[in-house]
Design an enzyme around this catalytic site. Structure first.
Site, mmCIF file in Angstrom:
data_model
loop_
_atom_site.group_PDB
_atom_site.id
_atom_site.type_symbol
_atom_site.label_atom_id
_atom_site.label_comp_id
_atom_site.label_asym_id
_atom_site.label_seq_id
_atom_site.Cartn_x
_atom_site.Cartn_y
_atom_site.Cartn_z
ATOM 1 N N GLU A 98 0.840 -1.207 0.000
ATOM 2 C CA GLU A 98 0.000 0.000 0.000
ATOM 3 C C GLU A 98 0.871 1.252 0.000
ATOM 4 O O GLU A 98 1.996 1.238 0.488
ATOM 5 C CB GLU A 98 -0.897 0.015 1.245
ATOM 6 N N ASP A 99 0.340 2.323 -0.542
ATOM 7 C CA ASP A 99 1.089 3.570 -0.521
ATOM 8 C C ASP A 99 1.037 4.234 0.857
ATOM 9 O O ASP A 99 2.049 4.604 1.423
ATOM 10 C CB ASP A 99 0.591 4.545 -1.608
ATOM 11 N N ASP A 102 -4.056 5.680 6.213
ATOM 12 C CA ASP A 102 -4.560 6.925 6.800
ATOM 13 C C ASP A 102 -5.528 6.559 7.934
ATOM 14 O O ASP A 102 -5.103 6.293 9.049
ATOM 15 C CB ASP A 102 -5.220 7.727 5.675
ATOM 16 N N PHE A 151 -1.328 16.253 4.210
ATOM 17 C CA PHE A 151 -1.658 15.623 2.937
ATOM 18 C C PHE A 151 -0.424 15.623 2.058
ATOM 19 O O PHE A 151 0.150 16.672 1.775
ATOM 20 C CB PHE A 151 -2.829 16.317 2.244
ATOM 21 N N ARG A 164 1.500 11.962 -9.103
ATOM 22 C CA ARG A 164 1.985 10.599 -8.842
ATOM 23 C C ARG A 164 3.415 10.406 -9.332
ATOM 24 O O ARG A 164 4.145 9.558 -8.846
ATOM 25 C CB ARG A 164 1.111 9.560 -9.557
HETATM 26 P P1 IMP Z 1 -7.603 5.061 4.528
HETATM 27 O O1 IMP Z 1 -8.669 4.077 4.166
HETATM 28 O O2 IMP Z 1 -8.162 6.265 5.218
HETATM 29 O O3 IMP Z 1 -6.475 4.448 5.300
HETATM 30 O O4 IMP Z 1 -7.091 5.656 3.175
HETATM 31 C C1 IMP Z 1 -6.052 5.165 2.482
HETATM 32 C C2 IMP Z 1 -6.053 5.765 1.088
HETATM 33 O O5 IMP Z 1 -6.366 7.158 1.100
HETATM 34 C C3 IMP Z 1 -4.682 5.659 0.500
HETATM 35 O O6 IMP Z 1 -4.519 4.445 -0.189
HETATM 36 C C4 IMP Z 1 -4.652 6.875 -0.409
HETATM 37 O O7 IMP Z 1 -5.185 6.541 -1.677
HETATM 38 C C5 IMP Z 1 -5.538 7.895 0.238
HETATM 39 N N1 IMP Z 1 -4.758 8.873 1.037
HETATM 40 C C6 IMP Z 1 -4.752 9.025 2.377
HETATM 41 N N2 IMP Z 1 -3.930 10.007 2.775
HETATM 42 C C7 IMP Z 1 -3.385 10.499 1.642
HETATM 43 C C8 IMP Z 1 -2.417 11.547 1.394
HETATM 44 O O8 IMP Z 1 -1.881 12.221 2.287
HETATM 45 N N3 IMP Z 1 -2.093 11.764 0.086
HETATM 46 C C9 IMP Z 1 -2.641 11.036 -0.939
HETATM 47 N N4 IMP Z 1 -3.536 10.052 -0.741
HETATM 48 C C10 IMP Z 1 -3.910 9.788 0.535
HETATM 49 MG MG MG Z 2 -4.531 4.201 -2.247
#
Ligand code: IMP
Ligand code: MG
Length: 181
Positions: A98-99, A102, A151, A164
């Site tokens: 995963e990238d 959050d 962010f 990206r």
């Molecule tokens: P989560 O379900 O809230 O953990 O969200 C994860 C996804 O939200 C990641 O795979 C990203 O695609 C997106 N995301 C969350 N924070 C960021 C950020 O700071 N920059 C870009 N994408 C983010």
């Molecule tokens: Mg993502």
């Protein structure tokens, strides 16, 4: 949608050093195995490409598309699979790549979903961990960097599909009075 690219949070050199370390950790932990690296589209693609070249294991890779955020990048709490795997993972040693983690909702959902397909093992490798934003408890096995609640874009991460391709990770800043997700 006023925003601008802010300071660099993680440089290209720092990323490549850390990715190399992660690749070595994988080689150690998966010795004698042939794990399936499962990248979450689209953000994890850049990370996957570097990570798979940083380990000498006989690895395979596949992709899964999930959407948790709409185009506005604001969380809805709803996660759905937009593109599924091209193969069965039964009995495989699966490593989700995963990238960024959050709230944790996406990866928690993915974990639940993948476990119903009976992999031999299932671990998570995230490049970035926004620890302070966690809403759902989830265990991460490998983390590149823990970052503050900002962010970020670059190295696969986007804002409205842009940035990206940046080779580093930078903070995206709102322009006077604006707000980012
Ligand atoms: P989560 O379900 O809230 O953990 O969200 C994860 C996804 O939200 C990641 O795979 C990203 O695609 C997106 N995301 C969350 N924070 C960021 C950020 O700071 N920059 C870009 N994408 C983010
Ligand atoms: Mg993502």
């Amino acid at each position: 949608m006023g925003h601008r690219l802010g300071r660099i949070l993680i440089t290209q050199d720092e990323i490549s050093l850390r990715v190399r370390e992660l690749g070595q950790a994988l080689a150690r932990d998966y010795q004698g195995k042939d794990p399936l690296l499962l990248a979450v589209l689209k953000g994890a693609v850049v990370f996957l490409a570097d990570l798979m070249r940083a380990t000498e294991l006989p690895i395979a890779c596949d992709f899964i598309g999930v959407s948790s955020y709409g185009a506005s990048s604001r969380t809805t709490g709803v996660v759905k699979i937009t593109a599924d795997l091209s193969q069965t993972i039964e009995g495989r040693d699966v490593l989700v790549v995963e990238d960024i983690i959050d709230t944790g909702r996406t990866v928690a959902y993915l974990k639940r979903n993948l476990l119903t397909r009976h992999p031999g093992s299932l671990r998570i490798c995230a490049l970035l961990d926004k620890v302070g934003r966690r809403e759902v408890e989830v265990e991460l096995d490998y983390v590149g960097f823990s970052i503050p609640n900002e962010f970020v874009v670059g190295y696969g991460l986007d804002y409205m599909s842009l940035y990206r391709n940046l080779p580093y990770i930078a903070v995206l800043e709102p322009e006077d009075g604006g707000k980012l997700p």
